[in-house]
Design an enzyme around this catalytic site. Sequence first.
Site, short mmCIF file in Angstrom:
data_model
loop_
_atom_site.label_atom_id
_atom_site.label_comp_id
_atom_site.label_asym_id
_atom_site.label_seq_id
_atom_site.Cartn_x
_atom_site.Cartn_y
_atom_site.Cartn_z
N LEU A 172 3.54 5.43 -20.40
CA LEU A 172 3.95 6.40 -19.38
C LEU A 172 4.94 5.69 -18.46
O LEU A 172 4.54 5.01 -17.51
CB LEU A 172 2.73 6.91 -18.59
CG LEU A 172 3.02 7.75 -17.36
CD1 LEU A 172 3.86 8.97 -17.70
CD2 LEU A 172 1.72 8.22 -16.71
N GLN A 211 6.42 -2.66 -10.22
CA GLN A 211 7.87 -2.73 -10.04
C GLN A 211 8.44 -3.83 -10.91
O GLN A 211 7.69 -4.76 -11.24
CB GLN A 211 8.21 -3.00 -8.58
CG GLN A 211 7.76 -4.39 -8.15
CD GLN A 211 7.94 -4.66 -6.69
OE1 GLN A 211 7.84 -3.78 -5.87
NE2 GLN A 211 8.22 -5.89 -6.34
N LEU A 213 0.83 -1.22 0.00
CA LEU A 213 0.00 0.00 0.00
C LEU A 213 0.85 1.26 0.00
O LEU A 213 0.35 2.36 -0.13
CB LEU A 213 -0.94 -0.01 1.21
CG LEU A 213 -2.04 -1.06 1.12
CD1 LEU A 213 -2.87 -1.08 2.39
CD2 LEU A 213 -2.95 -0.79 -0.09
N GLU A 239 8.83 -13.49 -8.56
CA GLU A 239 10.19 -13.27 -8.06
C GLU A 239 11.11 -14.27 -8.73
O GLU A 239 10.70 -15.42 -8.95
CB GLU A 239 10.25 -13.45 -6.54
CG GLU A 239 10.14 -12.14 -5.80
CD GLU A 239 10.15 -12.27 -4.28
OE1 GLU A 239 10.14 -11.23 -3.61
OE2 GLU A 239 10.17 -13.38 -3.75
N HIS A 292 -0.73 -8.70 0.10
CA HIS A 292 -0.27 -7.73 -0.91
C HIS A 292 -1.20 -7.71 -2.15
O HIS A 292 -1.67 -6.65 -2.56
CB HIS A 292 1.15 -8.05 -1.37
CG HIS A 292 2.16 -8.06 -0.26
ND1 HIS A 292 2.05 -7.29 0.87
CD2 HIS A 292 3.33 -8.74 -0.12
CE1 HIS A 292 3.09 -7.51 1.65
NE2 HIS A 292 3.88 -8.39 1.07
N LYS A 302 -1.81 -1.15 -24.29
CA LYS A 302 -1.53 -1.85 -25.55
C LYS A 302 -2.66 -1.58 -26.53
O LYS A 302 -3.83 -1.80 -26.24
CB LYS A 302 -1.42 -3.35 -25.29
CG LYS A 302 -0.06 -3.72 -24.79
CD LYS A 302 0.01 -5.10 -24.24
CE LYS A 302 -0.45 -6.14 -25.24
NZ LYS A 302 -0.40 -7.48 -24.62
N TYR A 352 1.18 1.36 -19.25
CA TYR A 352 1.12 1.41 -20.71
C TYR A 352 -0.15 0.75 -21.20
O TYR A 352 -0.69 -0.17 -20.57
CB TYR A 352 2.38 0.83 -21.36
CG TYR A 352 2.70 -0.60 -21.04
CD1 TYR A 352 3.43 -0.92 -19.91
CD2 TYR A 352 2.31 -1.63 -21.88
CE1 TYR A 352 3.75 -2.23 -19.61
CE2 TYR A 352 2.63 -2.94 -21.60
CZ TYR A 352 3.35 -3.23 -20.46
OH TYR A 352 3.66 -4.54 -20.16
#
Length: 432
Positions: A339, A312, A130, A166, A190, A320, A318
């Site tokens: 962006l 991240q 958050l 990950e 999360h 498409k 963006y």
Amino acid sequence: MVYLTKNYRYLKGASEEHVSEFLQLIKYVSGSYDSGEGFEKLNKEISDYEMSNNSGSSRRLFYLALPPSVYPSVCKMIRTYCMSPTSRTGWTRVIVEKPFGRDLDSAEELSSQLGELFEEDQLYRIDHYLGKELVQNLLVLRFANRLFLPLWNRDNVDNIQIVFREDFGTDGRGGYFDQYGIIRDIIQNHLLQVFCLVAMEKPVSLKPEHIRDEKVKVLQSVNPIKDEEVVLGQYQGYKDDPTVPDDSNTPTFASIVLRVHNERWEGVPFILKAGKALNSRKAEIRVQFKDVPGDIFKCKKQGRNEFVIRLQPSEAMYMKLTVKKPGLEMATEQSELDLSYGMRYQDVKIPEAYERLILDTIRGDQQHFVRRDELKAAWQIFTPLLHDIDAGKLKAVSYKPGSRGPKEADELSEKVGYMQTHGYIWIPPTLA
Ligand code: BG6
């Protein structure tokens, strides 16, 4: 000191001088979790500091980076020995880290134990997702842009993916991880927080309670998870960690479809996917739109419109799009409106999630923290599934480290409607 060294990455970018000035401010007081002595000492240190500053106020923030099993005893000690004195203005606040319990019952028990000691406005249940820039941007994006308002619903959106990947395994944390697994470690907190911000209705205002009311509502609208809409995986080699039992069924990968039973989202699958030891490290939200009806360009196979929010690394958003392939022919291809923060905000330092959230705590802003009823609703969604996994009724399939995860997960995404674009890769732009 040890704590700071371990978390040195949070000090990155600070000059040596600043780091050393900061370290001068640190005092270390040792004691055990459940005996008064250490906490009395701690209280004395804090009081002496407050007196020497002579500010007349006492603002005390306790950050519990501890195993949750000791939260009740540590909170009791804080309550008994370390509260900000009523003779001074100020406050006492406590930050607690996940995991808040292992399932609905244990989380509720923990909540009642802490609830007897502290008021809800003194408790800050932290979820560092958050505090991420693009997670915080979600409310603005959705509710301050006319463009998205008519699109963000079942009439236009085919499916939504919220993905965490990950490229490393449990790396020495096997002992901890094996007791929790990827659903408790990443998805129930999360990814579900991100889901709330993507799926919730517009809050009445930006007041923390109004925002959290909407999050609770959308969580309560989630249907029970179906076994056939779950894929669990465990990477090969996970059990080589000596702290992990040889017969562990703990998932290191999971893909779970959530279905929201409300007017906006009925029929739209939300695919929450998280995995360790995969082929890349990234977290993103992928909103895939429906096909264009009456497709005169016959370009359906090239892929659909997708709005991607890359949390991240390399924060970006963006879209498409299908465009005319530049040239003489009337051919189409996939391209994007992009962006990328690194390009657009070149001189801006994006704060670390924890930096921002700790500042919020000091300011008394609970907007980005998890409220008790929100936590309960989150556990309600996942507890039946977690109990089935713990009882061995659902098995984790094995996948190769460094891969995309189990192929069954891609099959599940396809089955519920996700259409993978082939032959198009978004390349984050770099500064020349
Ligand atoms: C933590 C999990 O909460 O989040 C870890 O316990 C995970 O397993 C980490 O690696 C990921 O955080 P970030 O900010 O690096 O995506």
